[in-house]
Design a protein around this motif. Structure first.
Motif, short mmCIF file in Angstrom:
data_model
loop_
_atom_site.label_atom_id
_atom_site.label_comp_id
_atom_site.label_asym_id
_atom_site.label_seq_id
_atom_site.Cartn_x
_atom_site.Cartn_y
_atom_site.Cartn_z
N SER A 119 0.85 -1.18 0.00
CA SER A 119 0.00 0.00 0.00
C SER A 119 0.88 1.23 0.00
O SER A 119 2.10 1.14 0.15
N ARG A 120 0.23 2.40 -0.14
CA ARG A 120 0.98 3.65 -0.20
C ARG A 120 1.74 3.89 1.10
O ARG A 120 2.88 4.31 1.10
N THR A 121 1.09 3.60 2.23
CA THR A 121 1.72 3.83 3.53
C THR A 121 2.12 2.48 4.12
O THR A 121 1.26 1.70 4.57
N LYS A 122 3.43 2.18 4.13
CA LYS A 122 3.85 0.83 4.52
C LYS A 122 3.55 0.53 5.98
O LYS A 122 3.26 -0.62 6.34
N SER A 123 3.57 1.58 6.83
CA SER A 123 3.33 1.31 8.26
C SER A 123 1.94 0.70 8.47
O SER A 123 1.75 -0.11 9.38
N LYS A 124 0.98 1.05 7.61
CA LYS A 124 -0.35 0.46 7.75
C LYS A 124 -0.32 -1.04 7.40
O LYS A 124 -1.00 -1.85 8.02
N CYS A 125 0.50 -1.38 6.38
CA CYS A 125 0.64 -2.80 6.01
C CYS A 125 1.27 -3.56 7.18
O CYS A 125 0.86 -4.68 7.51
N ASP B 260 3.12 2.88 -4.56
CA ASP B 260 2.15 3.85 -5.09
C ASP B 260 1.59 3.24 -6.36
O ASP B 260 2.26 3.24 -7.40
N ALA B 261 0.37 2.74 -6.29
CA ALA B 261 -0.20 2.00 -7.42
C ALA B 261 -0.64 2.93 -8.56
O ALA B 261 -1.08 2.44 -9.61
N ASP B 262 -0.52 4.25 -8.38
CA ASP B 262 -0.74 5.15 -9.51
C ASP B 262 0.43 5.03 -10.49
O ASP B 262 0.33 5.45 -11.64
N LEU C 125 -7.51 -3.59 -3.52
CA LEU C 125 -8.40 -3.02 -2.50
C LEU C 125 -7.93 -1.62 -2.13
O LEU C 125 -8.11 -1.16 -1.00
N ALA C 126 -7.28 -0.96 -3.10
CA ALA C 126 -6.95 0.46 -2.95
C ALA C 126 -8.21 1.24 -3.36
O ALA C 126 -9.33 0.79 -3.08
N LEU C 127 -8.08 2.34 -4.03
CA LEU C 127 -9.27 3.13 -4.36
C LEU C 127 -9.63 2.96 -5.84
O LEU C 127 -8.78 2.54 -6.64
N ASP D 269 -11.06 -6.82 -8.26
CA ASP D 269 -11.29 -5.61 -7.45
C ASP D 269 -12.69 -5.64 -6.84
O ASP D 269 -13.46 -6.59 -7.04
N THR D 270 -13.02 -4.57 -6.09
CA THR D 270 -14.34 -4.50 -5.44
C THR D 270 -15.10 -3.22 -5.81
O THR D 270 -16.19 -2.99 -5.29
N ALA D 271 -14.51 -2.38 -6.63
CA ALA D 271 -15.16 -1.11 -6.95
C ALA D 271 -14.76 -0.71 -8.35
O ALA D 271 -13.58 -0.81 -8.70
N PHE E 204 -17.04 3.62 4.77
CA PHE E 204 -15.89 3.26 3.95
C PHE E 204 -15.27 4.55 3.46
O PHE E 204 -15.73 5.63 3.85
N ASN E 205 -14.21 4.45 2.68
CA ASN E 205 -13.44 5.65 2.31
C ASN E 205 -14.32 6.89 2.15
O ASN E 205 -15.20 6.93 1.29
N PRO E 206 -14.12 7.94 2.98
CA PRO E 206 -15.04 9.09 3.00
C PRO E 206 -15.17 9.79 1.65
O PRO E 206 -16.27 10.20 1.26
P1 NDP Z 1 -9.61 3.00 2.83
O1 NDP Z 1 -9.54 4.43 2.48
O2 NDP Z 1 -9.74 2.59 4.26
O3 NDP Z 1 -8.31 2.24 2.26
C1 NDP Z 1 -7.79 2.47 0.99
C2 NDP Z 1 -6.33 2.04 1.02
O4 NDP Z 1 -5.79 2.17 -0.30
C3 NDP Z 1 -5.48 2.88 1.96
O5 NDP Z 1 -4.63 2.04 2.68
C4 NDP Z 1 -4.70 3.77 0.99
O6 NDP Z 1 -3.43 4.16 1.43
C5 NDP Z 1 -4.54 2.84 -0.18
N1 NDP Z 1 -4.23 3.61 -1.38
C6 NDP Z 1 -4.84 4.73 -1.83
N2 NDP Z 1 -4.22 5.17 -2.95
C7 NDP Z 1 -3.21 4.31 -3.19
C8 NDP Z 1 -2.20 4.25 -4.19
N3 NDP Z 1 -2.11 5.16 -5.16
N4 NDP Z 1 -1.33 3.23 -4.12
C9 NDP Z 1 -1.38 2.31 -3.14
N5 NDP Z 1 -2.30 2.33 -2.16
C10 NDP Z 1 -3.21 3.32 -2.20
O7 NDP Z 1 -10.80 2.37 1.99
P2 NDP Z 1 -11.62 1.02 2.26
O8 NDP Z 1 -10.71 -0.04 2.75
O9 NDP Z 1 -12.84 1.36 3.03
O10 NDP Z 1 -12.09 0.66 0.76
C11 NDP Z 1 -11.21 0.05 -0.16
C12 NDP Z 1 -11.90 -0.17 -1.50
O11 NDP Z 1 -13.06 -0.97 -1.33
C13 NDP Z 1 -12.40 1.13 -2.15
O12 NDP Z 1 -12.15 1.05 -3.53
C14 NDP Z 1 -13.88 1.11 -1.90
O13 NDP Z 1 -14.59 1.83 -2.89
C15 NDP Z 1 -14.15 -0.37 -1.99
N6 NDP Z 1 -15.39 -0.77 -1.30
C16 NDP Z 1 -16.23 -1.63 -1.95
C17 NDP Z 1 -17.40 -2.03 -1.35
C18 NDP Z 1 -18.25 -3.07 -1.99
O14 NDP Z 1 -19.17 -3.57 -1.33
N7 NDP Z 1 -18.04 -3.47 -3.22
C19 NDP Z 1 -17.82 -1.50 -0.03
C20 NDP Z 1 -16.82 -0.69 0.61
C21 NDP Z 1 -15.66 -0.31 -0.04
P3 NDP Z 1 -3.20 5.35 2.50
O15 NDP Z 1 -3.50 4.70 3.79
O16 NDP Z 1 -1.79 5.74 2.34
O17 NDP Z 1 -4.18 6.44 2.15
#
Ligand code: NDP
Length: 401
Positions: free
Chosen positions: A34-40, A61-63, A83-85, A105-107, A183-185
């Protein structure tokens, strides 16, 4: 025995990785990046403590497509679980194609500068995945995800024809906070402030956001206000089930959430267009996200249950029937098991299940797939075995609205 790379160390990533570690016979080796390794690393420590399994972690950084390709070449996974964004979907799919790895993926993809999600961008990868002999599975969360599998199961076993489908998503959880998203605001606010849209007689019907309200009495939660909304799976359900005359999605919101949302919208805090502030460019919704609690932090303070399901009307053996398939998930039980609340749990478990079915070869194929295209039975079995049991109930009558 298969290697998996999970990208994203939020609430959903945490649940998925815990559940994968509990199924080490399928997931022989897990890397969390993930972007922030400490969270991993924090998730890895929890996984070790709860399951005894050690996982690898990495900063990514998955971008950055080339950085993802390099990690894939180093880890050599059979599957990437994204499971990023939603912003990262296409970049991660590109990296999977370049490194020759399957994808889940999930989204569905959403551009950063436009609050719009649709499958067209990812469906456009169909030929490239098929020609590469790789599988991409889209939307293996709860909704999208399980709701589509419930529909496929309903069509396979419960109804010969589906006429109408209503998806009811209730989060009866309380955090005690005046305003928090489960979930992600940023993604959550973009979704709920979009115009409502449902499918009826072959076309999309649009309305203002959160303007159509109904009350529904949810099993184990009680009566709640729910609002007509647009949601991702409506697009794939309409595509794969042209027989369904009307498809709607409803989500519950509490009055406090809606009051805060209205004020935040009115003052411009949910805007996604950049603006200048004290000499630097900011995006209001990104600033707001930084102020709001992280979904992963809500685990210890969330009480209550989620109840998500599908109500389908149609015909079985020439008789009209209405069937309700649903799951109830308890926030505190989800937290006790994985350290995350039920919204992360109900998404992370189906992500693990989709991944398991791909890795064990029960769900195979070359190309880009939606959940509706795959056999629901093994998925439904695994929901029962891995913490998301479901029930089928016959209703006396269709919904009155
Ligand atoms: P969070 O915001 O809690 O977690 C997202 C994670 O992705 C964070 O750890 C973030 O890192 C990381 N991230 C963001 N950008 C990057 C990047 N460029 N490279 C690497 N890592 C990155 O979100 P959720 O866990 O709540 O949700 C995750 C996904 O699940 C989302 O896509 C959401 O839309 C989807 N979802 C799907 C649902 C469904 O039922 N289908 C329901 C709920 C969510 P950092 O901590 O550094 O910001």
């Amino acid at each position: 025995m298969s290697k998996v790379l999970v990208i994203g160390a939020g609430g959903v990533g945490s649940v998925a990785v815990h559940k994968m570690a509990m199924n080490a016979d399928i997931f022989s080796h897990i890397t969390l990046a993930s972007r922030t390794k400490s969270k991993c690393d924090a998730i890895a420590a929890s996984v070790r403590q709860r399951t005894g399994v050690s996982i690898d972690t990495a900063q990514l950084d998955a971008d950055d497509v080339q950085a993802t390709v390099a990690l894939l070449r180093a880890v050599k996974p059979a599957l990437v679980v994204n499971l990023a964004l939603p912003y990262q979907d296409l970049n991660i799919m590109d990296a999977c194609l370049e490194a020759g790895v399957n994808y889940l993926d999930t989204a569905n993809y959403e551009p950063r500068d436009e609050a719009k999600f649709e499958y067209s961008w990812q469906w456009a990868y169909q030929d490239r995945f098929r020609e590469a002999g790789l599988m991409a599975l889209l939307g293996s969360g709860f909704d999208p995800g399980v709701t589509s599998v419930f529909t496929t199961y309903t069509r396979k076993h419960l109804l010969d024809r589906i006429d109408t489908l209503d998806i009811l998503d209730c989060n009866g959880g309380e955090t005690g906070l005046p305003f928090a998203t489960n979930f992600n605001p940023e993604i959550n606010l973009r979704e709920v402030t979009a115009p409502s849209r449902h499918w009826e007689n072959g076309q999309w019907i649009e309305g203002p956001a959160l303007s159509h309200k109904q009350v529904f009495d949810f099993d184990q939660v009680g009566p709640k206000n729910m609002y007509l909304m647009y949601h991702e799976e409506l697009e794939s359900l309409a595509k794969f089930y042209p027989e369904i005359r009307r498809i709607r999605f409803w989500m519950t919101f509490g009055d406090s959430y809606l009051k805060h949302l209205e004020v935040l919208e009115n003052i411009g805090m949910t805007r996604i267009e950049p603006m200048m502030f004290q000499g630097r460019e900011i995006i209001p919704i990104e600033f707001l996200k930084a102020l709001l609690p992280e979904p992963a932090s809500l685990g210890p303070i969330t009480r209550g249950k989620t109840n998500i399901g599908t109500i389908a009307t149609g015909e079985k053996d020439g008789k009209a029937r209405t069937v309700y398939v649903n799951n109830v998930c308890d926030h505190e039980e989800a937290y006790a098991e994985t350290g995350n609340q039920a919204v992360s749990y109900t998404t992370g478990v189906p992500a693990m299940i989709g991944a398991a079915l791909m890795l064990t070869g029960q769900w195979t194929g070359a190309g880009v797939f939606n959940m509706e295209q795959l056999d629901p039975d093994p998925f439904m079995d695994m929901l029962n075995q891995h913490g998301l049991p479901w029930k089928v109930r016959e209703l006396d009558a269709p919904l009155a609205f």
